[in-house]
Motif scaffolding. Structure first.
Motif, PDB file in Angstrom:
ATOM      1  N   VAL A  44      11.539  10.156  -2.572  1.00  0.00           N
ATOM      2  CA  VAL A  44      10.957   8.885  -2.134  1.00  0.00           C
ATOM      3  C   VAL A  44      12.052   7.961  -1.609  1.00  0.00           C
ATOM      4  CG1 VAL A  44       9.697   6.842  -2.901  1.00  0.00           C
ATOM      5  CG2 VAL A  44       9.013   9.092  -3.709  1.00  0.00           C
ATOM      6  N   VAL A  45      13.182   7.896  -2.307  1.00  0.00           N
ATOM      7  CA  VAL A  45      14.299   7.061  -1.867  1.00  0.00           C
ATOM      8  C   VAL A  45      14.838   7.565  -0.529  1.00  0.00           C
ATOM      9  CG1 VAL A  45      16.668   6.368  -2.410  1.00  0.00           C
ATOM     10  CG2 VAL A  45      14.906   6.317  -4.185  1.00  0.00           C
TER      11      VAL A  45
ATOM     12  N   GLY B 124      13.326   5.768   6.854  1.00  0.00           N
ATOM     13  CA  GLY B 124      12.525   4.762   7.550  1.00  0.00           C
ATOM     14  C   GLY B 124      13.326   3.512   7.865  1.00  0.00           C
ATOM     15  N   PHE B 125      14.180   3.115   6.927  1.00  0.00           N
ATOM     16  CA  PHE B 125      15.025   1.938   7.162  1.00  0.00           C
ATOM     17  C   PHE B 125      15.971   2.178   8.330  1.00  0.00           C
ATOM     18  CE2 PHE B 125      18.997  -0.361   6.309  1.00  0.00           C
ATOM     19  CZ  PHE B 125      18.515  -1.661   6.324  1.00  0.00           C
ATOM     20  N   TRP B 126      16.631   3.328   8.351  1.00  0.00           N
ATOM     21  CA  TRP B 126      17.562   3.629   9.436  1.00  0.00           C
ATOM     22  C   TRP B 126      16.824   3.859  10.751  1.00  0.00           C
ATOM     23  CZ3 TRP B 126      20.078   6.977   5.326  1.00  0.00           C
ATOM     24  CH2 TRP B 126      21.063   6.250   4.667  1.00  0.00           C
ATOM     25  N   LEU B 127      15.636   4.432  10.701  1.00  0.00           N
ATOM     26  CA  LEU B 127      14.848   4.652  11.899  1.00  0.00           C
ATOM     27  C   LEU B 127      14.413   3.327  12.520  1.00  0.00           C
ATOM     28  CD1 LEU B 127      13.630   6.944  13.597  1.00  0.00           C
ATOM     29  CD2 LEU B 127      11.575   6.771  12.193  1.00  0.00           C
TER      30      LEU B 127
ATOM     31  N   VAL C  13       0.839  -1.204   0.000  1.00  0.00           N
ATOM     32  CA  VAL C  13       0.000   0.000   0.000  1.00  0.00           C
ATOM     33  C   VAL C  13       0.873   1.254   0.000  1.00  0.00           C
ATOM     34  CG1 VAL C  13      -1.732   1.279   1.307  1.00  0.00           C
ATOM     35  CG2 VAL C  13      -1.891  -1.204   1.138  1.00  0.00           C
ATOM     36  N   LEU C  14       1.918   1.270   0.831  1.00  0.00           N
ATOM     37  CA  LEU C  14       2.809   2.425   0.878  1.00  0.00           C
ATOM     38  C   LEU C  14       3.572   2.584  -0.437  1.00  0.00           C
ATOM     39  CD1 LEU C  14       4.207   2.139   4.499  1.00  0.00           C
ATOM     40  CD2 LEU C  14       2.488   3.731   3.635  1.00  0.00           C
ATOM     41  N   GLY C  15       3.962   1.483  -1.049  1.00  0.00           N
ATOM     42  CA  GLY C  15       4.612   1.551  -2.354  1.00  0.00           C
ATOM     43  C   GLY C  15       3.699   2.125  -3.416  1.00  0.00           C
ATOM     44  N   PHE C  16       2.432   1.765  -3.364  1.00  0.00           N
ATOM     45  CA  PHE C  16       1.448   2.316  -4.296  1.00  0.00           C
ATOM     46  C   PHE C  16       1.326   3.826  -4.123  1.00  0.00           C
ATOM     47  CE2 PHE C  16      -2.971   3.516  -5.240  1.00  0.00           C
ATOM     48  CZ  PHE C  16      -3.004   3.216  -6.587  1.00  0.00           C
ATOM     49  N   PHE C  17       1.280   4.285  -2.868  1.00  0.00           N
ATOM     50  CA  PHE C  17       1.198   5.722  -2.622  1.00  0.00           C
ATOM     51  C   PHE C  17       2.469   6.441  -3.065  1.00  0.00           C
ATOM     52  CE2 PHE C  17      -2.190   4.732   0.575  1.00  0.00           C
ATOM     53  CZ  PHE C  17      -3.199   5.444  -0.077  1.00  0.00           C
ATOM     54  N   ALA C  18       3.615   5.815  -2.873  1.00  0.00           N
ATOM     55  CA  ALA C  18       4.874   6.420  -3.325  1.00  0.00           C
ATOM     56  C   ALA C  18       4.883   6.545  -4.849  1.00  0.00           C
ATOM     57  CB  ALA C  18       6.068   5.595  -2.850  1.00  0.00           C
TER      58      ALA C  18
ATOM     59  N   VAL D 204       4.992  10.105  -7.023  1.00  0.00           N
ATOM     60  CA  VAL D 204       5.955  10.401  -8.082  1.00  0.00           C
ATOM     61  C   VAL D 204       5.229  10.675  -9.394  1.00  0.00           C
ATOM     62  CG1 VAL D 204       7.820   9.435  -9.487  1.00  0.00           C
ATOM     63  CG2 VAL D 204       7.852   9.137  -7.014  1.00  0.00           C
ATOM     64  N   ARG D 205       4.237   9.878  -9.681  1.00  0.00           N
ATOM     65  CA  ARG D 205       3.556   9.959 -10.976  1.00  0.00           C
ATOM     66  C   ARG D 205       2.644  11.175 -11.084  1.00  0.00           C
ATOM     67  NH1 ARG D 205       2.466   9.754 -15.891  1.00  0.00           N
ATOM     68  NH2 ARG D 205       1.037   8.267 -16.776  1.00  0.00           N
ATOM     69  N   PHE D 206       1.815  11.405 -10.061  1.00  0.00           N
ATOM     70  CA  PHE D 206       0.763  12.405 -10.183  1.00  0.00           C
ATOM     71  C   PHE D 206       1.013  13.703  -9.418  1.00  0.00           C
ATOM     72  CE2 PHE D 206      -1.398   8.272 -10.777  1.00  0.00           C
ATOM     73  CZ  PHE D 206      -1.751   8.442 -12.098  1.00  0.00           C
TER      74      PHE D 206
END
Length: 64
Positions: free
Chosen positions: A29-30, A36-39, A10-15, A19-21
């Protein structure tokens, strides 16, 4: 019919939609994903996971 999707999908879809719209740059985004990964490796990770699970339970309406 019930459809179960992992939160990361779901989060990937929003990302992708941002980017797209919305014109958000891919590097933003990256950067947010890396943050988030480091957190997730800090002392805040358990609190974030508990809060996320509680929010998902509220949205789904399952109070166990």
């Amino acid at each position: 019919m019930t459809v179960s999707l992992p939160l990361v999908v779901v989060l990937g879809f929003f990302a992708w939609g941002a980017v797209r719209f919305l014109g958000v740059r891919a590097w933003v985004v990256v950067l947010v994903a890396l943050f988030g990964f480091w957190l997730s490796h800090t002392f805040l990770a358990p609190a974030i996971e508990t809060g996320t699970r509680s929010g998902v339970d509220v949205i789904n309406g399952s109070h166990t």
